[in-house]
Design a protein around this motif. Sequence first.
Motif, short mmCIF file in Angstrom:
data_model
loop_
_atom_site.label_atom_id
_atom_site.label_comp_id
_atom_site.label_asym_id
_atom_site.label_seq_id
_atom_site.Cartn_x
_atom_site.Cartn_y
_atom_site.Cartn_z
N THR A 25 0.61 -1.38 -0.07
CA THR A 25 0.01 0.01 0.07
C THR A 25 0.73 1.33 -0.01
O THR A 25 0.31 2.26 0.09
N LYS A 26 2.13 1.19 -0.17
CA LYS A 26 2.98 2.29 -0.05
C LYS A 26 2.65 3.64 -0.91
O LYS A 26 2.24 3.16 -2.22
N THR A 27 2.50 4.75 -0.40
CA THR A 27 2.35 5.91 -1.07
C THR A 27 0.75 6.01 -1.42
O THR A 27 0.40 7.22 -2.00
N MET A 196 6.89 -9.49 -7.10
CA MET A 196 6.25 -8.29 -7.25
C MET A 196 5.32 -8.24 -8.47
O MET A 196 5.27 -9.34 -9.37
N SER A 197 4.86 -7.05 -8.63
CA SER A 197 3.70 -6.93 -9.82
C SER A 197 4.59 -7.38 -11.05
O SER A 197 3.90 -7.89 -11.85
N GLY A 198 5.82 -7.12 -11.29
CA GLY A 198 6.74 -7.40 -12.62
C GLY A 198 6.85 -8.71 -12.86
O GLY A 198 7.25 -9.24 -13.88
N GLY A 214 2.15 -4.39 -5.39
CA GLY A 214 1.56 -2.88 -5.02
C GLY A 214 1.06 -2.49 -6.39
O GLY A 214 -0.44 -2.28 -6.41
N SER A 215 1.74 -2.17 -7.48
CA SER A 215 1.16 -1.29 -8.60
C SER A 215 0.19 -2.11 -9.28
O SER A 215 -0.77 -1.45 -9.95
N SER A 216 0.15 -3.49 -9.45
CA SER A 216 -0.84 -4.02 -10.16
C SER A 216 -2.37 -4.01 -9.59
O SER A 216 -3.38 -4.29 -10.20
N GLU A 220 -0.18 2.62 -10.55
CA GLU A 220 1.25 3.02 -10.52
C GLU A 220 1.40 4.16 -9.46
O GLU A 220 0.38 4.93 -9.15
N ARG A 221 2.69 4.26 -8.87
CA ARG A 221 2.89 5.21 -7.85
C ARG A 221 3.43 6.30 -8.75
O ARG A 221 4.48 6.14 -9.34
N LEU A 222 3.21 7.66 -8.02
CA LEU A 222 3.89 8.91 -8.75
C LEU A 222 5.10 9.33 -8.45
O LEU A 222 5.56 8.77 -7.21
C1 LIG Z 1 7.11 -1.66 -3.38
C2 LIG Z 1 7.64 -2.81 -2.98
C3 LIG Z 1 6.69 -4.26 -3.51
C4 LIG Z 1 5.80 -3.89 -4.44
O1 LIG Z 1 6.06 -3.50 -5.70
P1 LIG Z 1 5.34 -3.35 -6.99
O2 LIG Z 1 6.12 -3.50 -8.22
O3 LIG Z 1 4.16 -2.05 -7.00
O4 LIG Z 1 4.25 -4.61 -6.86
C5 LIG Z 1 7.38 -5.30 -3.15
N1 LIG Z 1 8.49 -5.46 -2.21
C6 LIG Z 1 8.92 -4.39 -1.76
C7 LIG Z 1 10.02 -4.83 -0.86
C8 LIG Z 1 8.62 -3.10 -2.28
O5 LIG Z 1 9.37 -2.21 -1.46
#
Ligand SMILES: *Cc1c(COP(=O)(O)O)cnc(C)c1O
Length: 222
Positions: A25-27, A196-198, A214-216, A220-222
Amino acid sequence: MSTIADNFLKLRKHIPQTVKIIAVTKTKPVDDIIQVYNLGYKIFGENKVQELVQKQEQMPKDIEWHMIGHLQSNKVKYIAPFVSMIHSVDSLSLLQEINKCAEKNNRTISCLLQMYIAKEESKFGLSMEEAKEILTSPAFKNLKNIEICGLMGMATYTIDDNVVYHEFCDLKNYFEEIKKEYFANSDKFTEMSMGMSGDYELAVKAGSTMVRIGSSIFGERL
Ligand SMILES: *Cc1c(COP(=O)(O)O)cnc(C)c1O
């Protein structure tokens, strides 16, 4: 249905049910996060202490919060009362501080050892030797308020799927070796936090049990 809720449900359908999704959930504002919570999903992750503390205060109290980012020892005390798992343990001294703060709060805190698997210089994490040094040290045996539940790793940021997949397989191999040597009689050492998302599809293929996405979900985070 909102885009965020829709993103989450599609992802949940796409990823095997045995793999936990840590919704990162960051940002992102509480109004966005609550859309996933309202689907009945309660596992969220943050990478910064201050943001984690603020969101824990603002959101419903039955959420399971995971700390996934680099953690400084002097900040452990702020998250120790509530954090459900710390994915980013990369030193014995950090582990000792987590244990101390957990004890003060009458809790046991679940931890993952963050392993270095990428080719990049910038990523945090332990080598296999460093991990073994921690696990065999006398100081480690005295830590009663932490539970090592598995390993975490981040792959190189590259479009080369082959590189990423092999790094995740390295983590899986580390996991099997450490489990066999140090946790053969434990049913708690079960988690591999990778993807992660990618790159989560490659991580799941390599045996991930927790993907941090997160982003998926939130965009996207700004
Ligand atoms: C931000 C973050 C993620 C998620 O990244 P996304 O590419 O947005 O899915 C996963 N792990 C860590 C440690 C992160 O800081």
